[in-house]
Write a protein that holds these residues in place. Structure first.
Motif, PDB file in Angstrom:
ATOM      1  N   SER A 135      13.925 -30.669  81.267  1.00 46.33           N
ATOM      2  CA  SER A 135      13.550 -29.254  81.389  1.00 46.33           C
ATOM      3  C   SER A 135      13.402 -28.587  80.027  1.00 46.33           C
ATOM      4  O   SER A 135      12.766 -27.538  79.916  1.00 46.33           O
ATOM      5  CB  SER A 135      14.575 -28.506  82.244  1.00 46.33           C
ATOM      6  N   GLU A 136      13.987 -29.194  78.978  1.00 43.76           N
ATOM      7  CA  GLU A 136      13.828 -28.654  77.622  1.00 43.76           C
ATOM      8  C   GLU A 136      12.365 -28.605  77.204  1.00 43.76           C
ATOM      9  O   GLU A 136      11.984 -27.799  76.346  1.00 43.76           O
ATOM     10  CB  GLU A 136      14.610 -29.505  76.618  1.00 43.76           C
ATOM     11  N   LEU A 137      11.549 -29.466  77.785  1.00 46.12           N
ATOM     12  CA  LEU A 137      10.143 -29.573  77.399  1.00 46.12           C
ATOM     13  C   LEU A 137       9.215 -28.814  78.334  1.00 46.12           C
ATOM     14  O   LEU A 137       8.003 -28.892  78.187  1.00 46.12           O
ATOM     15  CB  LEU A 137       9.728 -31.049  77.363  1.00 46.12           C
ATOM     16  N   VAL A 138       9.786 -28.088  79.286  1.00 42.20           N
ATOM     17  CA  VAL A 138       8.977 -27.370  80.276  1.00 42.20           C
ATOM     18  C   VAL A 138       9.068 -25.875  80.001  1.00 42.20           C
ATOM     19  O   VAL A 138      10.162 -25.312  80.020  1.00 42.20           O
ATOM     20  CB  VAL A 138       9.450 -27.684  81.708  1.00 42.20           C
ATOM     21  N   PRO A 139       7.938 -25.207  79.739  1.00 44.33           N
ATOM     22  CA  PRO A 139       7.980 -23.777  79.445  1.00 44.33           C
ATOM     23  C   PRO A 139       8.363 -22.944  80.662  1.00 44.33           C
ATOM     24  O   PRO A 139       8.340 -23.425  81.805  1.00 44.33           O
ATOM     25  CB  PRO A 139       6.549 -23.462  78.993  1.00 44.33           C
ATOM     26  N   ALA A 140       8.718 -21.708  80.429  1.00 38.51           N
ATOM     27  CA  ALA A 140       9.133 -20.806  81.502  1.00 38.51           C
ATOM     28  C   ALA A 140       7.996 -20.570  82.486  1.00 38.51           C
ATOM     29  O   ALA A 140       6.827 -20.500  82.099  1.00 38.51           O
ATOM     30  CB  ALA A 140       9.598 -19.472  80.906  1.00 38.51           C
ATOM     31  N   ASP A 141       8.348 -20.473  83.758  1.00 41.14           N
ATOM     32  CA  ASP A 141       7.413 -20.133  84.830  1.00 41.14           C
ATOM     33  C   ASP A 141       6.250 -21.111  84.949  1.00 41.14           C
ATOM     34  O   ASP A 141       5.162 -20.742  85.390  1.00 41.14           O
ATOM     35  CB  ASP A 141       6.868 -18.705  84.628  1.00 41.14           C
ATOM     36  N   ALA A 142       6.481 -22.355  84.561  1.00 38.76           N
ATOM     37  CA  ALA A 142       5.418 -23.355  84.567  1.00 38.76           C
ATOM     38  C   ALA A 142       5.234 -23.967  85.952  1.00 38.76           C
ATOM     39  O   ALA A 142       6.136 -23.978  86.782  1.00 38.76           O
ATOM     40  CB  ALA A 142       5.729 -24.456  83.554  1.00 38.76           C
TER      41      ALA A 142
END
Length: 205
Positions: free
Chosen positions: A47-54
């Protein structure tokens, strides 16, 4: 990683993996004692590599790793679990329903069937296929500023090197990242991922 409001959901998911997931052959019995380190935390650090609200598409989702874990850890995400096998999609649908994951949907199909129909900010996978084949399935699903985030093992760097010609032809850049090596997760070994973006892309997040 799992906020206090989501930790109970993660614990329930671990119970489902250890129970019905094992009965259905989606998780080996020997994996049960190490579900948290080897599977839940191992996937949650992605999840560190996933931007917000993606929007996230998890292809070859299997038992829901990492897709279900991401949906639990990050309620801001919109997660689509793509899995072609009936017994696996039946399990995933039961998990999503049992946990009440309103930000998660299950689609029984091959990833190729979604080409031209949908685009996602991040396309994830875990030990699905060698990188060239994985890119053929994943890249058509990636939004212009999005990324492929593939969970790989110790051969991640070798896979990237072997796929250099394919990456050049597709106009993509790849990097190998290790996640979860520091506190508070202290994964040993850390989670190794390959992140692929189109060359020159300004990746969100």
């Amino acid at each position: 990683m799992f906020g206090s409001a989501r930790l109970a959901l993660a614990e329930r998911y671990a119970g489902l993996l250890a129970g019905d997931g094992t009965v259905r052959g989606l998780i080996g019995p020997r994996e049960v004692p190490r579900l948290w380190e080897r599977h839940l935390i191992n996937c949650a650090v992605v999840s560190e590599l996933v931007p917000a609200d993606a929007s996230v598409c998890d292809i070859g989702s299997g038992a829901g790793l990492p897709g279900v874990v991401l949906a639990i850890a990050r309620p801001d995400l919109r997660v689509t679990l793509v899995e072609p096998l009936l017994r696996r999609t039946a399990y995933l649908e039961a998990v999503v329903s049992e946990l009440g994951l309103e930000n998660c949907e299950v689609r029984r199909m091959r990833a190729e069937a979604l080409h031209g129909q949908a685009r996602y900010d991040v396309v994830t996978s875990r030990a699905v296929a060698p990188l060239p084949k994985l890119l053929a399935w994943s890249l058509p699903l990636v939004a212009p500023r999005g990324a492929v985030v593939a969970m790989k093992g110790a051969r991640a760097a070798a896979e990237v090197a072997d796929a250099a010609q394919v990456l050049r032809r597709l106009g993509c850049a790849a990097e190998v990242l290790e996640l979860g090596a520091g506190a508070p997760t202290c994964l040993d070994p850390p989670t190794t991922v390959v992140r692929v973006v189109r060359s020159g892309s300004d990746v969100r997040g």
